[in-house]
Design an enzyme around this catalytic site. Structure first.
Site, mmCIF file in Angstrom:
data_model
loop_
_atom_site.group_PDB
_atom_site.id
_atom_site.type_symbol
_atom_site.label_atom_id
_atom_site.label_comp_id
_atom_site.label_asym_id
_atom_site.label_seq_id
_atom_site.Cartn_x
_atom_site.Cartn_y
_atom_site.Cartn_z
ATOM 1 N N GLU A 170 -8.783 -9.145 -7.896
ATOM 2 C CA GLU A 170 -9.616 -7.975 -8.184
ATOM 3 C C GLU A 170 -9.612 -7.625 -9.670
ATOM 4 O O GLU A 170 -10.604 -7.094 -10.185
ATOM 5 C CB GLU A 170 -9.132 -6.802 -7.329
ATOM 6 C CG GLU A 170 -9.395 -7.015 -5.852
ATOM 7 C CD GLU A 170 -8.599 -6.093 -4.933
ATOM 8 O OE1 GLU A 170 -8.826 -6.156 -3.708
ATOM 9 O OE2 GLU A 170 -7.751 -5.327 -5.431
ATOM 10 N N SER A 225 0.831 -1.194 0.000
ATOM 11 C CA SER A 225 0.000 0.000 0.000
ATOM 12 C C SER A 225 0.873 1.255 0.000
ATOM 13 O O SER A 225 1.943 1.286 0.603
ATOM 14 C CB SER A 225 -0.903 -0.006 1.235
ATOM 15 O OG SER A 225 -1.530 1.247 1.405
#
Length: 333
Positions: free
Chosen positions: A198, A185
């Site tokens: 995803e 992240s």
């Protein structure tokens, strides 16, 4: 035949069918790779016992291999679904000319087109029995699009299961380890997200959206011609390319390097009360419910409660609650 006047009213839909067939075969190849790799994982993880879940709640044990095998089975069904839908793409309207009546087309020419097209492509094409119908109706494209959409729904469910099983790594289920495909992240150091799963999700959403556009195009033909074939073909090709690439990415970037977190799987299983279901035929519902309630209230492992209550010997308990007994049909003797 050189002097025959051919109309785009028959050549355009035929060319779309040929191109769609080609792209459908690419998609089927990608899905077959996915099913093959899932089946490999079903063998690799056949002895990894974990907790099965229904309603997102603890249920009864299952192996990670059995779960992978179920995904492979669903993908194989998607392949069959798409392959079956392709049948309508092999029926062409070449020779129907403007409205399907065959005006200005030499009758002997019409069947020759299908023969030559079959030779060139290696796929067996045939002239429609009713050229007027084949010129003004495009439902064959809807069949293929719908088959892709349904397959996409299955893939979304699978990808989301992977995301849930990989949740954590400390505060989630953490039953599987996905390959790390990003540095982490931008704001939370060390956090690695399930981006490949995803990717597959989002590609499948696009397929669902494309299917709606195809459906609207198919239903909006009037009288002897459907002029919506450009939007039909555009959305079909987009969906096929998108899904093919996403499936290949999922296999290459996630599934091949997938690992099981066996310790975490065992920890969840040891903490679960769901295994008490296997005891029902042996000690009855009331005793099983009593054990489950005791385990919930005290936080003790169900095996410890069984032994403390003296309901079963350790040997008998281990036999009934063995992985084989709990993950195969029948009742432990």
């Amino acid at each position: 035949h050189a002097n025959m006047a051919q109309s785009t009213n028959d050549s355009f839909p035929t060319s779309i069918k040929v191109c769609t067939n080609k792209k459908a075969l690419r998609l089927i190849t990608a899905l077959a790779r996915l099913a093959d790799e899932l089946e490999k994982k079903s063998v690799q993880f056949k002895d990894v016992l974990k907790m099965g879940r229904t309603h997102l709640q603890d249920a009864v044990p299952i192996t990670l291999g059995q779960e992978m095998g179920s995904y492979a089975s669903a993908v194989r069904r998607g392949i069959d679904r798409i392959d079956h839908a392709r049948a309508g793409l092999h029926v062409i309207n070449m020779g129907g000319t403007a409205v399907g009546t065959g005006l200005n087309a030499e009758p002997t020419y019409i069947p020759i087109v299908a023969e030559k097209l079959s030779e060139v492509t290696g796929e067996r094409y045939q002239t429609a029995d009713n050229l007027i119908d084949a010129t003004n109706n495009t439902d064959a494209f809807s069949d293929v699009s719908s088959a892709m959409k349904t397959t996409a729904l299955v893939l979304i469910k699978m990808a989301n299961d992977f995301r849930l099983m990989a949740s954590g790594p400390r505060c989630g289920l953490s039953e599987i380890k996905l390959p790390k495909r990003q540095p982490g992240s931008s704001i939370m150091p060390g956090k690695v997200n399930p981006v490949i799963a995803e990717v597959l999700d989002q590609a499948c959403y696009q397929v669902i959206a494309n299917d709606l556009a195809v459906s609207l195009g198919v239903e909006n033909g009037q009288f002897e011609l459907n002029v919506m074939e450009p939007v039909i073909s555009h959305n079909l090709y987009m969906a096929m390319n998108c899904l093919t690439n996403a499936v290949n990415t999922f296999v290459d970037k996630l599934l091949v390097g997938l690992e099981a977190d066996e310790e975490h799987c065992k920890a969840w299983l040891d903490r679960s009360v769901g295994v008490v279901t296997a005891l029902l035929p042996h000690i009855g519902y009331e005793n099983s419910a009593m054990l489950a309630k005791e385990a919930y209230n005290t936080g003790k492992p169900i095996r410890q409660v069984i032994l403390e209550k003296g309901i079963l010997s350790k040997e008998r308990m281990n036999h009934i609650l063995s992985p084989r007994a709990m993950t195969t049909p029948g009742i432990a003797e």
